[in-house]
Write an enzyme that holds these catalytic residues in place. Sequence first.
Site, PDB file in Angstrom:
ATOM      1  N   ASN A   9       0.874  -1.179   0.000  1.00 29.22           N
ATOM      2  CA  ASN A   9       0.000   0.000   0.000  1.00 29.22           C
ATOM      3  C   ASN A   9       0.912   1.230   0.000  1.00 29.22           C
ATOM      4  OD1 ASN A   9      -1.878   1.970   0.388  1.00 29.22           O
ATOM      5  ND2 ASN A   9      -2.538   1.293   2.420  1.00 29.22           N
ATOM      6  N   LYS A  11       0.133   4.275  -0.425  1.00 30.44           N
ATOM      7  CA  LYS A  11      -0.509   5.487   0.128  1.00 30.44           C
ATOM      8  C   LYS A  11      -0.188   6.693  -0.753  1.00 30.44           C
ATOM      9  CE  LYS A  11      -0.473   3.294   4.616  1.00 30.44           C
ATOM     10  NZ  LYS A  11      -0.580   3.429   6.051  1.00 30.44           N
ATOM     11  N   GLY A 176       1.526   2.210  10.827  1.00 26.88           N
ATOM     12  CA  GLY A 176       2.503   3.291  10.774  1.00 26.88           C
ATOM     13  C   GLY A 176       3.108   3.654  12.119  1.00 26.88           C
ATOM     14  N   SER A 216       2.476  -2.106  10.468  1.00 24.79           N
ATOM     15  CA  SER A 216       3.896  -2.208  10.811  1.00 24.79           C
ATOM     16  C   SER A 216       4.468  -3.595  10.538  1.00 24.79           C
ATOM     17  CB  SER A 216       4.135  -1.781  12.265  1.00 24.79           C
ATOM     18  OG  SER A 216       3.735  -0.431  12.441  1.00 24.79           O
TER      19      SER A 216
HETATM   20  P1  PGA Z   1       2.175   0.292   7.660  1.00 21.88           P
HETATM   21  O1  PGA Z   1       0.767   0.520   6.885  1.00 21.88           O
HETATM   22  O2  PGA Z   1       2.736  -1.009   7.141  1.00 21.88           O
HETATM   23  O3  PGA Z   1       3.015   1.470   7.268  1.00 21.88           O
HETATM   24  O4  PGA Z   1       1.856   0.223   9.107  1.00 21.88           O
HETATM   25  C1  PGA Z   1      -0.086  -0.545   6.611  1.00 21.88           C
HETATM   26  C2  PGA Z   1      -1.347  -0.021   5.972  1.00 21.88           C
HETATM   27  O5  PGA Z   1      -1.817   1.056   6.344  1.00 21.88           O
HETATM   28  O6  PGA Z   1      -1.913  -0.658   5.059  1.00 21.88           O
END
Ligand code: PGA
Length: 253
Positions: A9, A11, A176, A216
């Site tokens: 992802n 984002k 995150g 994470s």
């Molecule tokens: P992250 O995000 O791995 O940075 O925690 C995961 C997500 O929001 O899909």
Amino acid sequence: MRIRIAAANWKLNQSYSEGINLANSITNLLGNFSDESTKIILATPFIHLHGIAEIFKRAFGLHVAAQNCSLYTSGAFTGEVSAEMIRSTGAEYVILGHSERRNIFGETDEMIAQKIKLALAAGLNPIFCCGEKLEERNQSHHFQVVRNQLMIALKDLTPQQVSEIVIAYEPVWAIGTGLTATPDEAQEMHKFIRSEIATFAGASQAESISILYGGSCNAKNASTLFAMPDVDGGLIGGASLIAEDFIKIVHSL
Ligand code: PGA
């Protein structure tokens, strides 16, 4: 057959050329990857969808996803991108119900349920995200929260439609933050989700649906999470932006 999935992802990251370079790096590092029970999905900003879908046409097991779609199909909705438009780029998946869409952009369970129907009608496979906030877990409400999210999202779907969905369990407190659910916490919730799916859609759909863990997840912790029997892969944010890290996660599947 239950498919194992590593989904990135991205984002709100990557310029057009950065995104194309990252997709090319991932493809090159994967080499002659071919495993019928594994899929790799990159969920990118809309601008990359077509370019990366073209690159992935030549590769096996690689797919592109959008990160959202409009609640509308066409018309005077400035700035929106419909599920059909996404499908027309060559993308095959769309993330729906991500906690950032819920909490920053005010998407409700009902809006997400509607988007799931639009995505399925357009021939896209939804990657449906669910997960509780920290205070909900601290109050031991996490199973009820996830049950409600699933119930509203899936209640009007046929068992066949449910089988076209990928579920991503993403505890909001882990996204995150560097805090990851323990493998046991992830397993406990994934098992619960699978039992809920069995109630909505039947035991065989529940057995074959892929349930990903997100929050994470990284190159270091992926293999212990993915070793759990009901964790079929991951939805990866931050760690998916570095090709080598993402490939390590793919190899942990
Ligand atoms: P992250 O995000 O791995 O940075 O925690 C995961 C997500 O929001 O899909």
